[in-house]
Design a protein around this motif. Structure first.
Motif, PDB file in Angstrom:
ATOM      1  N   ASP A  59      15.908 108.921  30.282  1.00  8.46           N
ATOM      2  CA  ASP A  59      15.250 107.895  29.485  1.00  8.46           C
ATOM      3  C   ASP A  59      16.194 106.703  29.407  1.00  8.46           C
ATOM      4  OD1 ASP A  59      13.879 106.350  27.691  1.00  8.46           O
ATOM      5  OD2 ASP A  59      13.560 107.955  26.241  1.00  8.46           O
ATOM      6  N   CYS A 104      11.868 102.663  22.658  1.00  4.65           N
ATOM      7  CA  CYS A 104      12.094 104.119  22.589  1.00  4.65           C
ATOM      8  C   CYS A 104      11.709 104.705  21.235  1.00  4.65           C
ATOM      9  CB  CYS A 104      13.541 104.449  22.939  1.00  4.65           C
ATOM     10  SG  CYS A 104      14.765 103.589  21.948  1.00  4.65           S
ATOM     11  N   ARG A 142       9.543 107.994  20.662  1.00  7.77           N
ATOM     12  CA  ARG A 142      10.110 109.298  21.003  1.00  7.77           C
ATOM     13  C   ARG A 142      11.119 109.786  19.955  1.00  7.77           C
ATOM     14  NH1 ARG A 142       9.646 106.193  25.305  1.00  7.77           N
ATOM     15  NH2 ARG A 142      11.836 105.653  25.521  1.00  7.77           N
ATOM     16  N   ASN A 144      11.441 112.455  27.027  1.00  9.07           N
ATOM     17  CA  ASN A 144      10.247 112.158  27.816  1.00  9.07           C
ATOM     18  C   ASN A 144       9.305 113.331  27.955  1.00  9.07           C
ATOM     19  OD1 ASN A 144      10.823 109.495  28.269  1.00  9.07           O
ATOM     20  ND2 ASN A 144      11.875 109.862  30.200  1.00  9.07           N
TER      21      ASN A 144
END
Length: 136
Positions: A4, A38, A41, A106
């Motif tokens: 990531d 991000c 996540r 991910n």
């Protein structure tokens, strides 16, 4: 192993800013612009995340209060400001620790909604067309 890039850039920039000798508001924008890339996540609603963000806010307010007393009022509060700086550093490192603990990566981590992989290719007219679509 999953990778990531946006999260790696966020963590590296956050840690660089936290370890820097000088802190200005400009430095916060360096990692805050990466956070939306991000953020989905990261589990933000955990108790540890709320405590870590609260600790950071309190440490910022303490630092700003002592800095105001030193710079604007001329009071001899060097020790208090130094201790507030240590608290601010600890709060930043703690927040990064909690973000890393609440990061999901991910992978779908057991979620029923899998990723869809779409394969595209150039057609004879120079356009793009779908070749294959599969569930991962």
């Amino acid at each position: 192993a999953t990778t990531d890039l946006t999260f790696a850039l966020f963590v590296q920039t956050f840690f660089f800013v936290a370890l820097n000798k000088v802190i200005t508001a400009q430095y916060f924008t360096w990692y805050l612009v990466l956070l939306p890339l991000c953020a989905e996540r990261i589990h933000w609603n955990s108790k540890s995340m709320v405590r870590a963000v609260g600790f950071l806010v309190v440490s910022i307010l303490m630092w700003l209060g002592w800095a105001f007393c030193l710079e604007m009022k001329g009071l001899p509060v060097h020790l208090q400001l130094w201790m507030a700086s240590i608290g601010f550093f600890v709060a930043n490192v703690n927040l990064l620790r909690v973000i890393l603990m609440n990061y999901h990566g991910n992978s779908n981590n057991g979620n029923d909604a899998g990723e869809t992989i779409l394969t595209l290719a150039e057609n004879e007219y120079g356009g793009i067309e779908k070749v294959e679509e599969k569930e991962n």
